[in-house]
Design a protein around this motif. Structure first.
Motif, PDB file in Angstrom:
ATOM      1  N   ARG A 195     -20.628   1.383   0.833  1.00 21.66           N
ATOM      2  CA  ARG A 195     -20.738   2.202  -0.379  1.00 21.66           C
ATOM      3  C   ARG A 195     -19.552   1.978  -1.307  1.00 21.66           C
ATOM      4  N   ARG A 196     -18.389   1.645  -0.744  1.00 21.79           N
ATOM      5  CA  ARG A 196     -17.196   1.396  -1.557  1.00 21.79           C
ATOM      6  C   ARG A 196     -16.996  -0.074  -1.879  1.00 21.79           C
ATOM      7  N   GLY A 197     -17.794  -0.932  -1.266  1.00 16.60           N
ATOM      8  CA  GLY A 197     -17.688  -2.369  -1.536  1.00 16.60           C
ATOM      9  C   GLY A 197     -16.436  -3.012  -0.965  1.00 16.60           C
ATOM     10  N   ILE A 198     -16.005  -2.559   0.211  1.00 17.18           N
ATOM     11  CA  ILE A 198     -14.809  -3.135   0.835  1.00 17.18           C
ATOM     12  C   ILE A 198     -15.162  -3.648   2.228  1.00 17.18           C
ATOM     13  N   PRO A 199     -14.405  -4.611   2.758  1.00 21.58           N
ATOM     14  CA  PRO A 199     -14.711  -5.175   4.073  1.00 21.58           C
ATOM     15  C   PRO A 199     -14.327  -4.217   5.205  1.00 21.58           C
ATOM     16  N   LEU A 200     -15.229  -4.029   6.145  1.00 25.86           N
ATOM     17  CA  LEU A 200     -14.976  -3.146   7.282  1.00 25.86           C
ATOM     18  C   LEU A 200     -13.788  -3.611   8.123  1.00 25.86           C
ATOM     19  N   ALA A 228     -18.371   4.113   9.629  1.00 23.72           N
ATOM     20  CA  ALA A 228     -17.381   3.436   8.784  1.00 23.72           C
ATOM     21  C   ALA A 228     -18.026   2.283   8.024  1.00 23.72           C
ATOM     22  N   TRP A 229     -18.933   1.573   8.651  1.00 29.51           N
ATOM     23  CA  TRP A 229     -19.619   0.458   7.994  1.00 29.51           C
ATOM     24  C   TRP A 229     -20.421   0.967   6.791  1.00 29.51           C
ATOM     25  N   LEU A 278       2.961  -1.051  19.451  1.00 28.98           N
ATOM     26  CA  LEU A 278       2.719  -2.484  19.644  1.00 28.98           C
ATOM     27  C   LEU A 278       1.922  -3.065  18.487  1.00 28.98           C
ATOM     28  N   VAL A 279       0.888  -2.363  18.084  1.00 29.50           N
ATOM     29  CA  VAL A 279       0.028  -2.838  16.993  1.00 29.50           C
ATOM     30  C   VAL A 279       0.812  -2.914  15.683  1.00 29.50           C
ATOM     31  N   ILE A 280       1.613  -1.897  15.399  1.00 32.13           N
ATOM     32  CA  ILE A 280       2.406  -1.897  14.161  1.00 32.13           C
ATOM     33  C   ILE A 280       3.379  -3.069  14.158  1.00 32.13           C
ATOM     34  N   TRP A 281       4.053  -3.289  15.288  1.00 30.40           N
ATOM     35  CA  TRP A 281       5.010  -4.398  15.364  1.00 30.40           C
ATOM     36  C   TRP A 281       4.314  -5.744  15.201  1.00 30.40           C
ATOM     37  N   ALA A 282       3.218  -5.961  15.910  1.00 30.16           N
ATOM     38  CA  ALA A 282       2.514  -7.243  15.853  1.00 30.16           C
ATOM     39  C   ALA A 282       1.965  -7.501  14.451  1.00 30.16           C
ATOM     40  N   ASP A 283       1.480  -6.456  13.796  1.00 33.51           N
ATOM     41  CA  ASP A 283       0.934  -6.611  12.444  1.00 33.51           C
ATOM     42  C   ASP A 283       2.018  -7.037  11.462  1.00 33.51           C
ATOM     43  N   ARG A 284       3.206  -6.440  11.574  1.00 33.93           N
ATOM     44  CA  ARG A 284       4.308  -6.806  10.682  1.00 33.93           C
ATOM     45  C   ARG A 284       4.864  -8.193  11.012  1.00 33.93           C
ATOM     46  N   ARG A 285       4.902  -8.502  12.291  1.00 40.39           N
ATOM     47  CA  ARG A 285       5.512  -9.763  12.726  1.00 40.39           C
ATOM     48  C   ARG A 285       4.628 -10.961  12.432  1.00 40.39           C
ATOM     49  N   PHE A 286       3.311 -10.823  12.634  1.00 37.80           N
ATOM     50  CA  PHE A 286       2.412 -11.966  12.533  1.00 37.80           C
ATOM     51  C   PHE A 286       1.421 -11.871  11.377  1.00 37.80           C
ATOM     52  N   LYS A 287       1.506 -10.817  10.558  1.00 42.30           N
ATOM     53  CA  LYS A 287       0.629 -10.667   9.398  1.00 42.30           C
ATOM     54  C   LYS A 287      -0.840 -10.798   9.804  1.00 42.30           C
ATOM     55  N   LEU A 288      -1.281  -9.940  10.714  1.00 43.24           N
ATOM     56  CA  LEU A 288      -2.644 -10.007  11.227  1.00 43.24           C
ATOM     57  C   LEU A 288      -3.637  -9.488  10.192  1.00 43.24           C
ATOM     58  N   GLY A 289      -4.844  -9.991  10.252  1.00 45.11           N
ATOM     59  CA  GLY A 289      -5.881  -9.569   9.323  1.00 45.11           C
ATOM     60  C   GLY A 289      -7.262  -9.848   9.866  1.00 45.11           C
ATOM     61  N   ILE A 315      -7.125  -9.610  -0.873  1.00 48.65           N
ATOM     62  CA  ILE A 315      -7.695  -8.478  -1.596  1.00 48.65           C
ATOM     63  C   ILE A 315      -8.511  -7.653  -0.610  1.00 48.65           C
ATOM     64  N   VAL A 316      -8.153  -6.387  -0.438  1.00 45.40           N
ATOM     65  CA  VAL A 316      -8.882  -5.515   0.482  1.00 45.40           C
ATOM     66  C   VAL A 316      -9.795  -4.540  -0.251  1.00 45.40           C
ATOM     67  N   GLU A 317      -9.492  -4.275  -1.528  1.00 43.21           N
ATOM     68  CA  GLU A 317     -10.328  -3.374  -2.315  1.00 43.21           C
ATOM     69  C   GLU A 317     -10.367  -3.876  -3.756  1.00 43.21           C
TER      70      GLU A 317
END
Length: 361
Positions: A117-122, A111-112, A191-202, A266-268
């Motif tokens: 090759r696409r210039g995006i953060p892993l 993946a790295w 759990l991951v989907i809920w936490a990501d929406r609730r706390f805006k993880l990144g 910005i992710v891409e």
């Protein structure tokens, strides 16, 4: 006598002519499809391009399969390199044997490469893929059911797994650890989907949460298994691996939250501009369509107005004719010519009225 149990398939292979269709392989393929499909939806929602997840998966999946197989062969080398065993079996991946730890580790390398090759953060890509990867594991674990492997201790619970007699296994009913892990992975994904929406993880924290949640479940599920494994201080090797990876994932989550709070804007690169341009183009097309509809409507209105004008003129002419007939009729018998003219006019009007009624009818 067992009143209830989960049956195992009599075979994990269905031969379609000369082509063998293996249940284990199908489960892996379905898992990959689910991970890429769901990961793409999350990536686009974060501002990335559709198709980027699949492009990077082209690198990650092969690396992950190789890493998973390597981990399994290394940690269970006695199954392939002991006396009486055939080392060629180490390459028969369809017979089962993928270590999730090696799959994630070497898959991350692939993946790295794809991300560079696409210039995006892993980390951003991993965050988008995390819940889909958990669902992929939930699908993949059913491959163990097809192969009648990696079950737990003997039990007579209603949901016990019935195992038939075979190489390296004894017939009986056992804990369906494949099912436990599959359900745990689904719970981890939610759990991951809920936490990501609730706390805006990144910044990789969604992926770290997935790893920690999976390891927490894998530790106790691994402890129930009865297949051969190396032990360190009384614990199976995979239990130690789960505990160590769990600590590393939690440490990353905490440190990352302090160093880089919030989520990537910005992710891409360039994806947001392309989306805005596409929306602008769509708006312009909508305006042109609306203008065309307006012009068409105006033309119809003009046509209706012209028709209405013609009807008004005909009505006025008809009224004048009727008035003239009435005037000539009232003139009396003094003028036979006028009387005959009036009768002719009346006949003409009656014919016009009949024609108009037929037209309207």
């Amino acid at each position: 006598m067992d009143l209830a149990y989960i049956p195992s398939p009599s075979t994990g292979v269905i031969n379609l002519g000369p082509i063998p269709l293996r249940g284990y392989a199908f489960c892996i393929i379905i898992g990959v499809f689910v991970a890429v499909w769901f990961g793409n939806k999350r990536w686009v929602a974060r501002g990335g391009r559709s198709g980027t997840v699949a492009d990077i998966a082209v690198w990650a999946v092969p690396f992950g399969l190789v890493g998973g197989r390597l981990y399994h062969v290394i940690t269970d080398y006695q199954l392939y390199f002991s006396e009486g065993e055939n080392w060629v079996d180490a390459f028969k991946i369809w017979q089962g044997g993928l270590g999730i730890w090696g799959a994630v580790a070497l898959g991350a390398v692939g993946a790295w490469i794809g991300c560079r090759r696409r210039g995006i953060p892993l980390p951003a890509w991993a965050d988008a893929l995390a819940p889909g990867l958990a669902l992929a594991q939930a699908c993949g674990r059913w491959g163990n059911w097809f192969n009648q492997e990696l079950y737990g201790k003997a039990t007579d619970l209603p949901w016990a797994l019935k195992i038939s007699e075979g190489p390296n296994r004894v017939a009986g009913t056992y804990h369906p650890t494949f099912l436990y892990e599959s359900l745990w992975c689904i719970g981890a994904a939610l759990l991951v989907i809920w936490a990501d929406r609730r706390f805006k993880l990144g910044h990789g924290r969604v992926f770290a949460l997935y790893v920690a949640a999976y390891c927490a479940g894998r530790a106790w599920i691994e402890y129930m298994r009865v297949d051969e494994a190396h032990h360190i201080l009384g614990l199976r090797l995979n239990v130690w691996t789960a505990l160590i990876v769990f600590v590393l994932a939690v440490a990353y989550f905490v440190i990352s939250a302090k160093l880089r709070p919030g989520r990537e804007e910005i992710v891409e690169p360039g994806a947001a501009e392309e989306a805005a341009e596409a929306a602008k183009t769509g708006d312009a097309e909508g305006v042109e369509s609306a203008e065309a509809d307006t012009d068409s409507g105006n033309a119809e209105d003009s046509k209706a107005d012209a028709s209405a004008g013609d009807d008004d003129a005909a009505a006025k002419k008809d009224a004048a004719a009727r008035k003239d007939v009435a005037a000539k009729t009232d003139a009396g018998p003094e003028s036979d010519v006028d009387s005959k003219s009036a009768e002719a006019a009346v006949t003409t009007l009656e014919k016009n009225d009949t024609a108009e009624a037929a037209k309207n009818g």
